[in-house]
Every structure is written in structure tokens, then in C-alpha cells.
Design a protein around this motif. Structure first.
Motif, mmCIF file in Angstrom:
data_model
loop_
_atom_site.group_PDB
_atom_site.id
_atom_site.type_symbol
_atom_site.label_atom_id
_atom_site.label_comp_id
_atom_site.label_asym_id
_atom_site.label_seq_id
_atom_site.Cartn_x
_atom_site.Cartn_y
_atom_site.Cartn_z
ATOM 1 N N GLU A 85 69.828 6.625 27.166
ATOM 2 C CA GLU A 85 68.945 5.605 26.756
ATOM 3 C C GLU A 85 68.364 6.145 25.285
ATOM 4 O O GLU A 85 67.977 7.266 25.065
ATOM 5 N N VAL A 86 68.212 5.057 24.355
ATOM 6 C CA VAL A 86 67.949 5.402 23.088
ATOM 7 C C VAL A 86 66.597 5.587 23.100
ATOM 8 O O VAL A 86 65.590 4.527 23.584
ATOM 9 N N LEU A 87 65.916 6.537 22.394
ATOM 10 C CA LEU A 87 64.476 6.768 22.254
ATOM 11 C C LEU A 87 63.962 6.388 20.680
ATOM 12 O O LEU A 87 63.292 5.565 20.409
ATOM 13 N N LYS A 88 64.926 6.981 19.709
ATOM 14 C CA LYS A 88 64.351 6.602 18.181
ATOM 15 C C LYS A 88 65.531 6.934 17.528
ATOM 16 O O LYS A 88 66.414 7.796 17.782
ATOM 17 N N TYR A 89 65.214 6.240 16.306
ATOM 18 C CA TYR A 89 66.412 6.540 15.199
ATOM 19 C C TYR A 89 65.540 7.897 14.415
ATOM 20 O O TYR A 89 64.370 7.657 14.068
ATOM 21 N N ILE A 90 66.281 8.610 14.030
ATOM 22 C CA ILE A 90 65.845 9.805 13.360
ATOM 23 C C ILE A 90 66.135 9.842 11.898
ATOM 24 O O ILE A 90 65.293 9.874 10.871
ATOM 25 N N LYS A 91 67.599 9.564 11.610
ATOM 26 C CA LYS A 91 67.722 9.634 10.183
ATOM 27 C C LYS A 91 68.894 8.476 10.021
ATOM 28 O O LYS A 91 68.850 7.449 10.666
ATOM 29 N N LYS A 92 69.674 8.370 9.043
ATOM 30 C CA LYS A 92 70.507 7.044 8.484
ATOM 31 C C LYS A 92 71.474 6.779 9.895
ATOM 32 O O LYS A 92 71.578 5.979 10.232
ATOM 33 N N ASN A 93 71.920 7.908 10.151
ATOM 34 C CA ASN A 93 72.919 7.927 11.325
ATOM 35 C C ASN A 93 72.748 8.626 12.501
ATOM 36 O O ASN A 93 73.569 8.656 13.635
ATOM 37 N N MET A 99 68.110 10.044 25.546
ATOM 38 C CA MET A 99 67.533 10.758 26.467
ATOM 39 C C MET A 99 68.711 10.165 27.950
ATOM 40 O O MET A 99 68.821 9.125 28.034
ATOM 41 N N TRP A 100 68.685 11.335 28.859
ATOM 42 C CA TRP A 100 69.477 10.891 30.169
ATOM 43 C C TRP A 100 68.757 11.824 31.215
ATOM 44 O O TRP A 100 67.958 12.864 30.742
ATOM 45 N N PHE A 101 69.088 11.675 32.471
ATOM 46 C CA PHE A 101 68.514 12.411 33.408
ATOM 47 C C PHE A 101 69.638 13.451 33.963
ATOM 48 O O PHE A 101 70.670 12.980 34.312
ATOM 49 N N ASP A 102 69.201 14.739 33.978
ATOM 50 C CA ASP A 102 70.109 15.608 34.588
ATOM 51 C C ASP A 102 70.137 15.958 35.837
ATOM 52 O O ASP A 102 68.937 16.231 36.395
ATOM 53 N N LEU A 103 71.032 15.526 36.681
ATOM 54 C CA LEU A 103 70.981 15.506 38.171
ATOM 55 C C LEU A 103 71.070 16.755 38.699
ATOM 56 O O LEU A 103 70.572 17.149 39.716
ATOM 57 N N GLU A 104 71.707 17.972 38.138
ATOM 58 C CA GLU A 104 71.817 19.209 38.418
ATOM 59 C C GLU A 104 70.368 19.955 38.442
ATOM 60 O O GLU A 104 69.834 20.532 39.572
ATOM 61 N N LYS A 105 69.778 19.804 37.165
ATOM 62 C CA LYS A 105 68.374 20.522 37.118
ATOM 63 C C LYS A 105 67.082 19.428 37.423
ATOM 64 O O LYS A 105 66.130 19.817 37.663
ATOM 65 N N LYS A 106 67.481 18.394 37.884
ATOM 66 C CA LYS A 106 66.544 17.192 38.240
ATOM 67 C C LYS A 106 65.394 17.176 37.120
ATOM 68 O O LYS A 106 64.087 17.244 37.651
#
Length: 57
Positions: A21-29, A34-41
């Protein structure tokens, strides 16, 4: 700046195929994603170049 994706969009990473999922743009490119890590929950965040992302189906 192109900004192919909007905040909250679900996109697929061309690097490993994860849907993130896109959270924000930081610089030009650079996009913070963010994603959900299933192993670490727990959610993970990372910065990926915009060229390494594609629209998720």
C-alpha cells in the motif's frame, strides 16, 4: 514529477511480487510503501522506486 499512484493505492512490487500500500511520495522517484508481514505479525514499511511498482489487479 509523475506520481502514478495515489496515497492508499494497492500496488504490486516488481521486485518480489508483494502487494503493498502506498503511504506517501518522498522524493522525485521514491515511494514509501507498507505491507503486512505474516511471519512476524506486524506491518512493515519500506521505500521503493516508483519504476519498481505496478498497478495491482
Amino acid at each position: 514529477m509523475r506520481r502514478l499512484f495515489r496515497k492508499g493505492d494497492r500496488v504490486r512490487s516488481k521486485i518480489d511480487g508483494k502487494v503493498v500500500e502506498v503511504l506517501k511520495y518522498i522524493k522525485k522517484n521514491l515511494v514509501e510503501v507498507m505491507w503486512f508481514d505474516l511471519e512476524k505479525k506486524e506491518p512493515r514499511t519500506n521505500t521503493i522506486e516508483e519504476d519498481k511498482l505496478s498497478k495491482a489487479a
